[in-house]
Design a protein around this motif. Structure first.
Motif, mmCIF file in Angstrom:
data_model
loop_
_atom_site.group_PDB
_atom_site.id
_atom_site.type_symbol
_atom_site.label_atom_id
_atom_site.label_comp_id
_atom_site.label_asym_id
_atom_site.label_seq_id
_atom_site.Cartn_x
_atom_site.Cartn_y
_atom_site.Cartn_z
ATOM 1 N N ASP A 127 6.680 -7.790 -2.470
ATOM 2 C CA ASP A 127 8.029 -8.260 -2.102
ATOM 3 C C ASP A 127 8.064 -9.774 -1.951
ATOM 4 O OD1 ASP A 127 9.049 -5.718 -2.164
ATOM 5 O OD2 ASP A 127 9.081 -5.435 0.016
ATOM 6 N N LYS A 159 0.456 -4.058 -2.944
ATOM 7 C CA LYS A 159 1.622 -3.299 -2.485
ATOM 8 C C LYS A 159 2.302 -4.009 -1.316
ATOM 9 C CE LYS A 159 2.955 1.436 -1.378
ATOM 10 N NZ LYS A 159 2.485 2.830 -1.174
ATOM 11 N N TYR A 160 1.504 -4.575 -0.430
ATOM 12 C CA TYR A 160 2.048 -5.299 0.718
ATOM 13 C C TYR A 160 2.637 -6.654 0.318
ATOM 14 C CZ TYR A 160 -0.263 -2.008 3.913
ATOM 15 O OH TYR A 160 -0.649 -0.884 4.589
ATOM 16 N N LEU A 161 2.095 -7.284 -0.717
ATOM 17 C CA LEU A 161 2.481 -8.656 -1.055
ATOM 18 C C LEU A 161 3.523 -8.753 -2.160
ATOM 19 C CD1 LEU A 161 -1.036 -10.365 -0.963
ATOM 20 C CD2 LEU A 161 0.641 -10.141 0.886
ATOM 21 N N LEU A 182 1.508 -12.845 5.477
ATOM 22 C CA LEU A 182 2.970 -12.822 5.511
ATOM 23 C C LEU A 182 3.526 -13.563 6.722
ATOM 24 C CD1 LEU A 182 3.528 -9.113 4.403
ATOM 25 C CD2 LEU A 182 3.969 -11.167 3.044
ATOM 26 N N LEU A 237 -3.662 -1.707 -2.869
ATOM 27 C CA LEU A 237 -3.000 -1.659 -1.570
ATOM 28 C C LEU A 237 -2.574 -3.058 -1.126
ATOM 29 C CD1 LEU A 237 -2.056 -0.022 0.833
ATOM 30 C CD2 LEU A 237 -4.379 -0.181 1.788
ATOM 31 N N LEU A 238 -3.428 -4.043 -1.330
ATOM 32 C CA LEU A 238 -3.081 -5.416 -0.968
ATOM 33 C C LEU A 238 -1.843 -5.865 -1.732
ATOM 34 C CD1 LEU A 238 -3.782 -8.055 0.522
ATOM 35 C CD2 LEU A 238 -5.309 -8.617 -1.400
ATOM 36 N N ASP A 248 -1.448 3.111 4.264
ATOM 37 C CA ASP A 248 -0.286 2.291 3.951
ATOM 38 C C ASP A 248 0.546 2.085 5.232
ATOM 39 O OD1 ASP A 248 1.945 1.082 2.991
ATOM 40 O OD2 ASP A 248 2.338 2.518 1.390
ATOM 41 N N ALA A 254 -2.861 -8.601 5.028
ATOM 42 C CA ALA A 254 -1.555 -8.869 4.427
ATOM 43 C C ALA A 254 -0.568 -9.353 5.477
ATOM 44 C CB ALA A 254 -1.027 -7.618 3.736
ATOM 45 N N ASP A 255 -0.560 -8.716 6.629
ATOM 46 C CA ASP A 255 0.349 -9.137 7.700
ATOM 47 C C ASP A 255 0.075 -10.567 8.137
ATOM 48 O OD1 ASP A 255 1.665 -6.717 7.712
ATOM 49 O OD2 ASP A 255 0.607 -5.902 9.456
ATOM 50 N N LYS A 294 -4.023 -3.974 5.559
ATOM 51 C CA LYS A 294 -2.707 -4.256 6.151
ATOM 52 C C LYS A 294 -2.773 -5.450 7.103
ATOM 53 C CE LYS A 294 1.303 -2.151 8.412
ATOM 54 N NZ LYS A 294 1.589 -3.317 9.251
#
Length: 336
Positions: free
Chosen positions: A164, A160-162, A116, A157-158, A336, A112-113, A109
C-alpha cells in the motif's frame, strides 16, 4: 524452432558467463535525496554493495537483517569506503537498521510496522536476502523448507505489508519509478519438474532425501513467479515489478558449500559489486520500462534476459502463477 533453441542456449550461456563490460554503473544514477529504499540482506555481499551506492546517492536506506552488530559493521564499511565514482561527491544519505528474520515469519509484521511508522513513501524495495543449499532437512521457525520459507514466504509477507505504501508513492511518481525487485537466480532452472515449483509439496515432505539444490531452484523460481504475479496485482498503479539474477558472486551464500566449495568459489566468482550493479540496473534503468511493467527477468550485468521457458509458458498459458500466489497467501495467513 532451431533458431529459437540456439537463442535460448546463447542466452543461458551469456547468463552464466556474462561479458566483462557493465551496462549500468554508479554514475548512471542521479541524486536520490528524498527517496526511500529498502534492501533486505543489506549488511553483506551484494546487498552491502547496493546499500553503499544508494547511500552515496543520497538515499534514505533501510537495511533489513537479523543482526544489529552486522549492520553496524556494514555502516562502518560504507562510510569508510565510498562507492566507485562517488569519492568526491558531497552527497550522503542515511542508513537505518530494520530488524527482521526472514526465516521467522513472526518478525515480519514488527519490521514492516517500524518502517511504516518512520516514512511516508517507499520508492524501491530490493528483496535481496536469501539462503542457498543449506543442509538437507533445514527448516524455518514455522517448519517450512528453509529456502522456500526464507526466499519466498518471508519476502511475500513483507511485501504484503508494504504494498500500500508503494502504491501511495507511485501516485506522485513517474510511471515505473517505484519498483519492487525480487532477487532470483539462474539456479531457478534447478527447480522440480514440470514447472520448477512443486505446488503440492513445496516442503518436500513426500520426497526421500530431498536435494537442497532442487529446493534452491524451487525458491528462486518462486521469486520469479512473485515478481510476475505482483505486477498483475498492482497493474495500473505505475509500480514496476522485476525479477533479477544478479550473477555468480563471492558472497556468504556459499557458506553451506564446505571449505573446498568456498575456496573454489573465491577463484571463479565475481566480486559482489557486479551483482549490485545488476540490481541497480533493475532499480533505476529506463530500459526495462515499456508498455508492460512486468515479466522482465534481469541478468548480469544489467540486461534483460530469458527465464526458464517451461516456467514462462506456465505463467503465460495457465493459472500456475495464481496457484503459487494463493499458496503463499495460505501459508503466511497465520502470521498476517
Amino acid at each position: 524452432m532451431l533458431m529459437e533453441m540456439v537463442k535460448l542456449l546463447f542466452s543461458r550461456y551469456s547468463e552464466m558467463v556474462p561479458p566483462n563490460r557493465t551496462n549500468f554503473v554508479e554514475g548512471d544514477v542521479s541524486d536520490q535525496t528524498g527517496k526511500v529504499f529498502l534492501v533486505t540482506g543489506g549488511s553483506s555481499g551484494i546487498g552491502l554493495e547496493l546499500s553503499r551506492i544508494l547511500y552515496y546517492k543520497g538515499g534514505r536506506v533501510f537495511i533489513g537483517g537479523r543482526s544489529e552488530t552486522s549492520f553496524a559493521a556494514a555502516v562502518e564499511s560504507i562510510k569508510s569506503a565510498p562507492a566507485e565514482g562517488c569519492e568526491n561527491s558531497k552527497v550522503r544519505g542515511t542508513l537505518e537498521f530494520l530488524a527482521m528474520d526472514l526465516c521467522d515469519l513472526t518478525t515480519i509484521k514488527h519490521a514492516a510496522d517500524e518502517l511504516l511508522s518512520k516514512v511516508d513513501r517507499l520508492d524501491i524495495a530490493w528483496y535481496n536476502a536469501g539462503v542457498m543449499a543449506p543442509p538437507a532437512g533445514s527448516k524455518t521457525k514455522q517448519g517450512f523448507e528453509l529456502q522456500w520459507g526464507t526466499n519466498v514466504l518471508g519476502h511475500f509477507l513483507l511485501n504484503k505489508y508494504l504494498s500500500d505504501l508503494q502504491m501511495k508513492t507511485a501516485k506522485n511518481a513517474p510511471r515505473g519509478a517505484v519498483r519492487t525487485i525480487w532477487v532470483s537466480s539462474i539456479g531457478h532452472n534447478l527447480g522440480p519438474k514440470p514447472n520448477l515449483i512443486n505446488i503440492d509439496d513445496v516442503n518436500f515432505e513426500n520426497v526421500s532425501n530431498p536435494d537442497p539444490w532442487v529446493g534452491y531452484g524451487q525458491s528462486k523460481a518462486g521469486d520469479i513467479v512473485l515478481a510476475y504475479e505482483y505486477a498483475n496485482h498492482v497493474s495500473g498503479s505505475g509500480i514496476a515489478s522485476f525479477s533479477v539474477h544478479p550473477g555468480n558472486l563471492k558472497t556468504n551464500l556459499t557458506r553451506h558449500q564446505g571449505i573446498w566449495g568456498q575456496k573454489l568459489a573465491q577463484r571463479v566468482l565475481k566480486e559482489p559489486r557486479y551483482g549490485a550493479l545488476t540490481e541497480l540496473y533493475a532499480g533505476f534503468s529506463d530500459e526495462p520500462i515499456d508498455n508492460d511493467l512486468s515479466t522482465k527477468y534481469i541478468i548480469p550485468w544489467g540486461r534483460i534476459g530469458r527465464m526458464n521457458e517451461t516456467l514462462n509458458m506456465a505463467l503465460q498459458n495457465e493459472d500456475f502463477g495464481t496457484k503459487v500466489w494463493n499458496l503463499c497467501e495460505k501459508q503466511v495467513a497465520p502470521y498476517d
